[in-house]
Structures are given as C-alpha cells and as structure tokens.
Design an enzyme around this catalytic site. Structure first.
Site, PDB file in Angstrom:
ATOM      1  N   ASP A  38       0.832  -1.202   0.000  1.00  0.00           N
ATOM      2  CA  ASP A  38       0.000   0.000   0.000  1.00  0.00           C
ATOM      3  C   ASP A  38       0.865   1.251   0.000  1.00  0.00           C
ATOM      4  O   ASP A  38       2.011   1.226   0.491  1.00  0.00           O
ATOM      5  CB  ASP A  38      -0.917   0.011   1.232  1.00  0.00           C
ATOM      6  N   TYR A  66       7.124  -8.748   8.294  1.00  0.00           N
ATOM      7  CA  TYR A  66       6.600  -7.398   8.514  1.00  0.00           C
ATOM      8  C   TYR A  66       6.775  -6.990   9.973  1.00  0.00           C
ATOM      9  O   TYR A  66       6.727  -7.835  10.871  1.00  0.00           O
ATOM     10  CB  TYR A  66       5.101  -7.334   8.196  1.00  0.00           C
ATOM     11  N   ASP A  80      -6.560   0.566   8.658  1.00  0.00           N
ATOM     12  CA  ASP A  80      -5.273   1.218   8.920  1.00  0.00           C
ATOM     13  C   ASP A  80      -5.532   2.638   9.417  1.00  0.00           C
ATOM     14  O   ASP A  80      -6.678   3.034   9.643  1.00  0.00           O
ATOM     15  CB  ASP A  80      -4.363   1.196   7.687  1.00  0.00           C
ATOM     16  N   ARG A 179      -3.069  -5.619   8.099  1.00  0.00           N
ATOM     17  CA  ARG A 179      -4.046  -4.735   8.764  1.00  0.00           C
ATOM     18  C   ARG A 179      -5.260  -5.522   9.253  1.00  0.00           C
ATOM     19  O   ARG A 179      -5.819  -5.231  10.311  1.00  0.00           O
ATOM     20  CB  ARG A 179      -4.452  -3.569   7.870  1.00  0.00           C
TER      21      ARG A 179
END
Length: 298
Positions: A38, A66, A80, A179
């Site tokens: 993103d 991550y 998010d 997310r």
C-alpha cells in the site's frame, strides 16, 4: 540488464509507481514488482529486471516479514490509520502485554482472513475498493493464509487518549493482510483496533540491509554503475530446491529439452543451476513419468 533490484519502497508510492520510476531510471521497460505494498507502507520491494521478470510469480509466492504497530481503542473503515473511524471503545488500563501474548498462538499457523473492503481483491470482476468508494458492501471471499510466526516486539504498552499501542513482528505467506490481522487481534482482546504503521523488512531472503533507496539508485546510474544494483536471478529463487548440472548439460537446459528426472528431486518445481548461474525452472512432466520439462528458461 537482467537481475533483481532490491528496492526499499518509500511511503507515498504505489508499487506501480515504483516500477514506473525504476523503468525511467534504468531506461528499460521490462520490470515487474513482486508483491503489492500500500502507498503508506514502506519496505522491501524486489523489482525483477529483464529476464528476471520470468520469476515474478515465484518470488511473489514467498515468505514475507513485517513489523507493524497495532492501535487498540478504535477501528477504521480501511483497517489502517488512513481510514474513517467507525467504532470506539476505551482501552482498560489493566490490559497488559502478557494478556496480548496469550492470544498470539490462536493466530499462528493456517488461519482464515476476510480481506478488507478497501483492498484490491476482485469480486465479480471489480476490486473491493471500487465498491467501497461507492458505498457498496459486497460479500468478501474468505481466504486461507499462513502465519509462520507472530511476536510482540514492544517492551511496554503505550497508553494514550483511551487507546493502547504495541508492535508486532509477523512472518507470513503471500496474500496475508497485516491490517486485517491487527484488527482481528484487537477484536479477540475485546477492542476495536487498526494497524497504525507497517514496514516490510524481508521478502524471501532479500532483507532491508541489501535494499537501495531511489536516491542511491540514481547515484549509481549517474556513475554508470547501474549493473552493481542487481542481485542475480538465483537470489529470488533461493527458497526452491535446485539441480546443479554439468557444462555438457547446460545447452540442453538452455534449449528447453525434456530430460530424465534427477533421482534426488521430487519437488513439483525446481531451479536448475550451472555454478552460480540460474539456467531455468523445471517441473515434473505432467504426462511422462520419470521425466522433467522446462517451466521457465532464462
């Protein structure tokens, strides 16, 4: 130019933006990325250049690492920090990291996720975010993903204005929505939550330490040293079993010949190497038992 450009994607860029910018800098059209990030996410985004574009699906389908921040106390439409707040609930000061850690095992292994409405997953030929922007709610397909490891990396919970924040590190399969994982973890603890930040630190075995920022790439280009930026094709396939062949086999591989199956390899797909050079990806022959055939030839 053939190889893998280990790019550190900056915030504010889409993955496609990064491909476009790299094409201009390296003056080549043949570049593909290996997994969408993103715009507000930064991190490892390997770009496949030249012949390496043939391995895009194989490098995309690898383990990712991550580091994310979870904020509990309110949830958003996008899951998010960018989205509209849709639910609030003050976080109890009695909540502890120990309580959070107790929930982590239930999110490890194969889990089912429902992708967020603001995502690129397609339903009936349209991306979910297109429906979301029009205010249309559609049934979202469930998907199975795998969380290899999830750990809390914070030493303390940070309480602020009836919210609590902490950080996690996640090792997971492709297609995992971090997310959604953050929102689901908060929900399991009884609070509306969202992912407040995200960084991808590793794709396959390509890590942050090997990545170049755009300004570093431009510097190499200006010095006519752009070839130094590229990792060899085999680095994007290090997760695959391999068959190392002799020099007399090399031309057979390069011409895509069907060959006898190597005795030690039963994997569906495997890398064929001559020394450090990646020659091809071969697969078990679908109709001829005991034979293998090329899937990609470099």
């Amino acid at each position: 130019m053939d190889g893998i450009l280990p790019l550190w994607k900056p915030k504010g860029f889409t993955s496609h933006d990064c491909v476009s910018k790299a094409r201009g800098m390296l003056k080549t059209k043949k570049i593909g990325h290996t997994g969408t990030l993103d715009p507000e996410v930064e991190g490892v985004l390997p770009l496949c250049v030249g012949k390496a574009t043939k391995i895009v699906p194989f490098l995309t389908d690898t383990i990712k690492v991550y580091e994310a921040s979870v904020r509990m106390g309110y949830s958003t439409a996008t899951e998010d920090a960018e989205g509209e707040i849709i639910e609030r609930k003050p976080v109890s000061p009695s909540l502890s990291l120990e309580k959070i850690k107790e929930e982590l095992p239930s999110f490890q292994g194969d889990i089912i996720q429902i992708p967020p409405m603001y995502s690129a997953v397609k339903v009936n030929g349209r991306k979910l975010y297109e429906y979301a922007r029009e205010g249309i709610e559609v049934e979202r397909p469930k998907r199975q993903v795998r969380i290899e490891q999830i750990d809390v990396t914070s030493r303390d919970l940070v309480f602020e204005e009836e919210t609590a924040s902490f950080s996690i590190r996640v090792v997971c399969s492709k297609g995992t929505y971090i997310r959604t994982l953050c929102a689901d973890l908060g929900r399991a603890l009884g609070y509306p939550s969202h992912m407040s930040s995200l960084v991808r630190t590793k794709t396959a075995d390509i890590s942050e330490q090997e990545c170049y920022r755009f300004e570093e790439i431009q510097r190499k280009v200006d010095e006519h040293k752009q070839h130094e930026l590229l990792l060899p094709i085999k680095r994007g396939l290090s997760h695959m079993p391999f068959w190392e062949v002799s020099e007399n086999m090399k031309p057979l591989i390069q011409h895509g010949r069907v060959l006898d199956k190597p005795e030690h390899l039963d994997a569906d797909n495997f890398l064929v190497l001559f020394g450090e050079e990646a020659l091809a990806i071969y697969q078990q022959h679908p109709t001829k038992t005991g034979y293998v055939k090329p899937l990609r030839v470099f």
